[in-house]
Design a protein around this motif. Structure first.
Motif: not given
Length: 540
Positions: A472-499
């Protein structure tokens, strides 16, 4: 074959199009882009004739067939998925339905007295079905449904028993089977898993008709379209090239326009300063007058429209222990279906695992086990020391209180936070101005996802468990989320179909297959290079 000439369109107080023009030629594949609410769906509806322009005209060449897939699929029920899909290809679907009814009648002992008439009618209908190439059409319908992830059982079962996402796939399959001269696809990549997405990509590449589509999946659009039409501020602007080229060209155009604007502003300031300085002197009257006239004639350069992009920055999350979560000897089944039999899996601090596998492989189940949303039948799931988990699941959107506004939902979650910081948080996730006063019940799927994400990330956990966070996220919000999560220092476990999301954020891959569980060091890009496939279900 389809032309929009100087169209004007107003919805309520919003001017959607102002003297906008564009064309779709035979065989062209065009991506339609623009901010949310810019008028992409309105444009589709103008082409199909569901809406009329206030000014200008929309013309479609005589005899051109159009197939339109929208997110509003209606209430499908009472027929099999195959019958619904074949409904798009004309009379053959009605003949197929009668054939099925006659087959059922022949197997019904209560209709034994009428068997001769039923058999005679069956022969006639079967002849007509063969004339219409019905068996080939049914074969193609099943092929398309299989490509979109349907099992044989789902193809033949009542479409009414399917979830909304699967009904969307049925509606999409109907348009694909039609193979019209022009396809209008509004977000066809929504609700698809990675395997189906890649299958659809191949299908659309091989389709020889014209295509106009929107998609929030950047990689998907990039591989299909050869031209991009942007809707912005009521205008339609065409860019020849794929989505990547459009982004580069748009940035270059903005830079050039900004430079032109600044040069003109400097020149205007100089001219105005001269006029102000000498306007009272009779000796300079002619020069002053000449410059005033020159300024009146100059066509002003507008500054480039700034796309509103807000960056979200994480507060530093408290450090967890090195062992974040450990699964040992985990067994899980649903009824007779075995999901896991003795699964061992460990996540360590700062690892970013993406979980991959075909539908039903147990991706969401794994995340639920880790998040404590479901329990193992056998074995243990142990969360490490000082781990603070944030779990994003699709059902989290259903838990929002419909009567609360966006701002109240954030206030409820963070009663100690100041109004200013909550407004800034809302702005980062696309809720600016009056939008924070919207009630949760009127929010779209994308808006609900953004609100749940904002609530989860404001006071950040040190372990994020994300199940399809980009749906449901548009491209601009996805880009913002990716930029934010790239800086995130914690641990992640995720499922996504977005390459794009997978490639940008993973540093480990867990692949779930019928043969067992495989772990890969390195992220999604390395996984693709090593296996030669973009998804586990594509293995030959």
């Amino acid at each position: 074959m389809i032309r929009l000439e100087s169209i004007g369109k107003q919805n309520g107080r919003q001017m959607v199009f102002v003297e906008a023009s564009a064309a779709l030629q035979r065989g062209e594949k065009i991506g339609l882009v623009g901010p949310n609410g810019a008028g992409k769906t309105t444009l589709f509806r103008l082409i199909t004739g569901e809406e009329l322009p206030d000014e200008g005209q929309v013309s479609v060449d005589r005899g051109v067939t159009i197939g339109y897939f929208s997110q509003d699929v209606g209430d499908l029920a009472g027929r099999s998925a195959v019958s619904e899909v074949m409904d798009g290809v004309g009379p053959v679907s009605a003949v197929a339905a009668e054939l099925r009814a006659l087959e059922a009648a022949m197997a019904d002992p209560e209709q034994a007295d009428e068997m001769d008439a039923i058999i005679a009618r069956y022969g006639e209908v079967q002849g007509r079905f063969e004339e219409l190439d019905g068996y080939a059409q049914e074969g193609r319908a099943r092929e398309v449904l299989a490509g979109l992830g349907f099992s044989q059982e789902m193809m033949d079962g009542d479409v009414g028993a399917l979830s909304g996402g699967w009904k969307m796939r049925v509606a999409l399959a109907r348009i694909l089977l039609m193979r019209p001269d022009a396809m209008l696809l509004d977000e066809p990549s929504n609700h698809l898993d990675l395997e189906s997405l890649i299958w659809l990509e191949g299908f659309l590449k091989g389709y020889d008709g014209a295509l106009l589509m929107t998609s929030h999946d950047r990689a998907f659009m990039n591989r299909i379209v050869g031209k991009v039409v942007e809707i912005d501020g009521g205008a339609l602007t065409a860019y020849s090239g794929d989505y990547e080229f459009y982004q580069q060209q748009r940035a270059l155009n903005e830079k050039q326009q900004q430079a032109q604007f600044e040069r003109q502003q400097a020149m205007l300031a100089k001219e105005i300063a001269f006029i102000e300085r000498f306007k009272a002197r009779a000796s300079h009257a002619a020069q002053v007058q000449s410059r005033v006239k020159k300024l009146e004639k100059i066509e002003r350069v507008e500054p480039p429209k700034r796309r509103q992009t807000v960056l979200f920055e994480f507060q530093p999350a408290p450090r967890s222990g090195d062992d974040v979560v450990s699964l040992k000897g985990v067994h899980k089944r649903y009824g007779s279906r075995v999901i896991y039999e003795g699964l061992d899996f460990q996540v360590r601090r700062k690892e970013r695992w993406c979980v991959m596998g075909v539908n039903g492989a147990g991706k969401s189940t794994l995340l639920k086990l880790v998040a404590g949303a479901t329990q193992p039948d056998q074995g243990t799931v142990t969360i490490g020391a000082a781990v603070r988990m944030g779990y994003f699941a699709q059902h989290a959107m259903e838990l929002l209180d419909g009567e609360r506004t966006v701002f109240q939902a954030l206030e409820d979650a963070f009663p100690q936070a100041g109004q200013g910081s909550l407004r800034a948080l809302a702005g980062c996730f696309g809720f600016s101005g009056d939008e924070i006063e919207k009630r949760c019940r009127v929010l779209s799927g994308g808006e609900k996802a953004r609100l749940v994400m904002a609530k989860m990330l404001y006071d950040p956990p040190n372990f994020l468990v994300l199940d399809e966070p980009t749906n449901h996220l548009d491209i601009a919000t996805k880009e913002m989320l990716i930029a934010a999560l790239a800086e995130y220092e914690g641990t992640m476990l995720f499922v996504s179909h977005d390459r794009h999301f997978l490639a940008a954020l993973s540093n480990r891959v867990l692949e779930l297959t019928p043969e067992g569980v495989h772990a890969y060091g390195g992220g999604y890009t390395e996984y693709v290079a090593r296996t030669g496939q973009e998804a586990p279900g594509l293995r030959s």
